[in-house]
Design a protein around this motif. Structure first.
Motif, mmCIF file in Angstrom:
data_model
loop_
_atom_site.group_PDB
_atom_site.id
_atom_site.type_symbol
_atom_site.label_atom_id
_atom_site.label_comp_id
_atom_site.label_asym_id
_atom_site.label_seq_id
_atom_site.Cartn_x
_atom_site.Cartn_y
_atom_site.Cartn_z
ATOM 1 N N VAL A 36 -37.107 21.861 -1.783
ATOM 2 C CA VAL A 36 -37.767 23.021 -2.374
ATOM 3 C C VAL A 36 -38.819 23.542 -1.408
ATOM 4 O O VAL A 36 -39.603 22.749 -0.888
ATOM 5 C CB VAL A 36 -38.420 22.626 -3.720
ATOM 6 C CG1 VAL A 36 -39.190 23.782 -4.307
ATOM 7 C CG2 VAL A 36 -37.362 22.119 -4.689
ATOM 8 N N PRO A 37 -38.859 24.821 -1.146
ATOM 9 C CA PRO A 37 -37.917 25.841 -1.579
ATOM 10 C C PRO A 37 -36.645 25.790 -0.729
ATOM 11 O O PRO A 37 -36.667 25.264 0.382
ATOM 12 C CB PRO A 37 -38.680 27.140 -1.365
ATOM 13 C CG PRO A 37 -39.578 26.865 -0.211
ATOM 14 C CD PRO A 37 -39.957 25.412 -0.354
ATOM 15 N N PRO A 38 -35.560 26.374 -1.211
ATOM 16 C CA PRO A 38 -34.293 26.283 -0.485
ATOM 17 C C PRO A 38 -34.166 27.250 0.703
ATOM 18 O O PRO A 38 -33.192 27.172 1.435
ATOM 19 C CB PRO A 38 -33.255 26.628 -1.565
ATOM 20 C CG PRO A 38 -33.991 27.487 -2.529
ATOM 21 C CD PRO A 38 -35.405 26.973 -2.535
ATOM 22 N N ALA A 39 -35.131 28.113 0.916
ATOM 23 C CA ALA A 39 -35.056 29.110 1.995
ATOM 24 C C ALA A 39 -35.052 28.448 3.371
ATOM 25 O O ALA A 39 -35.539 27.334 3.539
ATOM 26 C CB ALA A 39 -36.253 30.055 1.891
ATOM 27 N N HIS A 40 -34.522 29.178 4.368
ATOM 28 C CA HIS A 40 -34.538 28.684 5.747
ATOM 29 C C HIS A 40 -35.968 28.526 6.242
ATOM 30 O O HIS A 40 -36.257 27.663 7.049
ATOM 31 C CB HIS A 40 -33.791 29.630 6.691
ATOM 32 C CG HIS A 40 -32.319 29.565 6.552
ATOM 33 N ND1 HIS A 40 -31.583 28.453 6.880
ATOM 34 C CD2 HIS A 40 -31.434 30.477 6.110
ATOM 35 C CE1 HIS A 40 -30.311 28.690 6.655
ATOM 36 N NE2 HIS A 40 -30.194 29.913 6.176
ATOM 37 N N CYS A 41 -36.851 29.414 5.786
ATOM 38 C CA CYS A 41 -38.250 29.304 6.168
ATOM 39 C C CYS A 41 -39.125 29.989 5.125
ATOM 40 O O CYS A 41 -38.657 30.808 4.342
ATOM 41 C CB CYS A 41 -38.512 29.857 7.564
ATOM 42 S SG CYS A 41 -38.061 31.549 7.826
ATOM 43 N N PHE A 42 -40.395 29.598 5.123
ATOM 44 C CA PHE A 42 -41.387 30.182 4.227
ATOM 45 C C PHE A 42 -42.739 30.032 4.892
ATOM 46 O O PHE A 42 -42.897 29.291 5.857
ATOM 47 C CB PHE A 42 -41.348 29.524 2.838
ATOM 48 C CG PHE A 42 -41.631 28.044 2.842
ATOM 49 C CD1 PHE A 42 -42.896 27.566 2.547
ATOM 50 C CD2 PHE A 42 -40.629 27.134 3.124
ATOM 51 C CE1 PHE A 42 -43.159 26.202 2.542
ATOM 52 C CE2 PHE A 42 -40.874 25.772 3.122
ATOM 53 C CZ PHE A 42 -42.143 25.300 2.835
ATOM 54 N N THR A 43 -43.716 30.752 4.402
ATOM 55 C CA THR A 43 -45.024 30.795 5.042
ATOM 56 C C THR A 43 -46.110 30.336 4.085
ATOM 57 O O THR A 43 -46.114 30.700 2.911
ATOM 58 C CB THR A 43 -45.327 32.233 5.518
ATOM 59 O OG1 THR A 43 -44.301 32.635 6.420
ATOM 60 C CG2 THR A 43 -46.674 32.331 6.202
ATOM 61 N N ILE A 44 -47.031 29.525 4.606
ATOM 62 C CA ILE A 44 -48.255 29.163 3.887
ATOM 63 C C ILE A 44 -49.393 29.375 4.870
ATOM 64 O O ILE A 44 -49.461 28.703 5.907
ATOM 65 C CB ILE A 44 -48.234 27.705 3.393
ATOM 66 C CG1 ILE A 44 -47.055 27.459 2.453
ATOM 67 C CG2 ILE A 44 -49.557 27.377 2.688
ATOM 68 C CD1 ILE A 44 -46.907 26.017 2.012
ATOM 69 N N GLY A 45 -50.263 30.307 4.564
ATOM 70 C CA GLY A 45 -51.338 30.645 5.492
ATOM 71 C C GLY A 45 -50.739 31.242 6.756
ATOM 72 O O GLY A 45 -49.908 32.135 6.696
ATOM 73 N N SER A 46 -51.149 30.721 7.899
ATOM 74 C CA SER A 46 -50.601 31.184 9.179
ATOM 75 C C SER A 46 -49.584 30.197 9.729
ATOM 76 O O SER A 46 -49.387 30.090 10.938
ATOM 77 C CB SER A 46 -51.739 31.381 10.203
ATOM 78 O OG SER A 46 -52.538 32.463 9.809
ATOM 79 N N VAL A 47 -48.930 29.459 8.836
ATOM 80 C CA VAL A 47 -47.924 28.465 9.229
ATOM 81 C C VAL A 47 -46.575 28.880 8.647
ATOM 82 O O VAL A 47 -46.412 28.952 7.432
ATOM 83 C CB VAL A 47 -48.289 27.053 8.729
ATOM 84 C CG1 VAL A 47 -47.269 26.035 9.211
ATOM 85 C CG2 VAL A 47 -49.695 26.662 9.166
ATOM 86 N N VAL A 48 -45.628 29.162 9.524
ATOM 87 C CA VAL A 48 -44.259 29.425 9.098
ATOM 88 C C VAL A 48 -43.536 28.091 9.151
ATOM 89 O O VAL A 48 -43.473 27.445 10.198
ATOM 90 C CB VAL A 48 -43.561 30.460 10.003
ATOM 91 C CG1 VAL A 48 -42.111 30.660 9.563
ATOM 92 C CG2 VAL A 48 -44.311 31.781 9.997
ATOM 93 N N ILE A 49 -43.027 27.668 8.020
ATOM 94 C CA ILE A 49 -42.370 26.369 7.904
ATOM 95 C C ILE A 49 -40.867 26.615 7.832
ATOM 96 O O ILE A 49 -40.400 27.411 7.003
ATOM 97 C CB ILE A 49 -42.874 25.620 6.654
ATOM 98 C CG1 ILE A 49 -44.399 25.456 6.748
ATOM 99 C CG2 ILE A 49 -42.174 24.272 6.506
ATOM 100 C CD1 ILE A 49 -45.060 24.973 5.478
ATOM 101 N N THR A 50 -40.126 25.963 8.714
ATOM 102 C CA THR A 50 -38.685 26.195 8.782
ATOM 103 C C THR A 50 -37.905 24.886 8.825
ATOM 104 O O THR A 50 -38.393 23.880 9.346
ATOM 105 C CB THR A 50 -38.315 27.077 9.995
ATOM 106 O OG1 THR A 50 -36.905 27.291 10.004
ATOM 107 C CG2 THR A 50 -38.742 26.446 11.312
ATOM 108 N N ARG A 51 -36.714 24.927 8.271
ATOM 109 C CA ARG A 51 -35.810 23.782 8.339
ATOM 110 C C ARG A 51 -35.213 23.674 9.736
ATOM 111 O O ARG A 51 -34.805 22.603 10.153
ATOM 112 C CB ARG A 51 -34.666 23.960 7.334
ATOM 113 C CG ARG A 51 -35.148 24.024 5.920
ATOM 114 C CD ARG A 51 -34.010 24.330 4.944
ATOM 115 N NE ARG A 51 -34.535 24.454 3.601
ATOM 116 C CZ ARG A 51 -35.073 23.464 2.904
ATOM 117 N NH1 ARG A 51 -35.157 22.271 3.420
ATOM 118 N NH2 ARG A 51 -35.542 23.675 1.700
#
Length: 145
Positions: A36-51
């Motif tokens: 979770v979440p299932p998206a390839h990437c998502f953002t929290i603050g200035s951090v793009v988090i990706t699988r």
């Protein structure tokens, strides 16, 4: 400054992702492994988090996706922690009106729907009927000549 980037870094570290410098002050956390979440990437603050890898996100034909996520970082900068509840309210509105979390979400629209992989979804059929009725002239109302 508003703490959201710290939360993004914590999520990245706790999920086993590796943090790298991206572009324009954005950090990329690669190798996110949670479901979770299932998206390839998502953002929290200035951090793009990706699988995927940072290379995958930063190069090639995904420039639009990185730009989309960078706009979310700007939204976090402007709204701080208020972004989370506002984003989820916008998701709810979008889902209620179209059946898609992003299509009518003001934050996704501002970030660029196509860059984030979203498409413009039509209103649900019942809402389309209500909208058409509201836009049509009322019967029995005098018209100007």
């Amino acid at each position: 400054m508003n703490g959201t980037t710290g939360v993004g870094l914590a999520v990245a570290v706790l999920s086993g992702a590796r943090v790298r410098r991206g572009r324009d002050g954005i950090l990329v956390a690669e190798g996110y492994r949670r479901r979770v979440p299932p998206a390839h990437c998502f953002t929290i603050g200035s951090v793009v988090i990706t699988r995927r890898s940072a290379e995958w996100l930063l190069h090639g034909d995904r420039a639009g996706l990185f730009a989309h996520e960078a706009r979310h970082a700007g939204q976090y900068a402007a709204l701080g922690p208020v972004f989370w509840p506002a984003y989820w309210v916008a998701c709810g509105y979008s889902w209620a009106t179209t059946g898609c979390y992003g299509s009518r979400n003001v934050f996704e629209r501002h970030a660029g729907l196509s860059g984030g992989g979203y498409v413009e979804s039509p209103l649900r059929p019942a809402l389309r009927r209500v909208t058409r009725q509201a836009e049509s002239p009322r019967r029995g109302t005098p018209t100007s000549r």
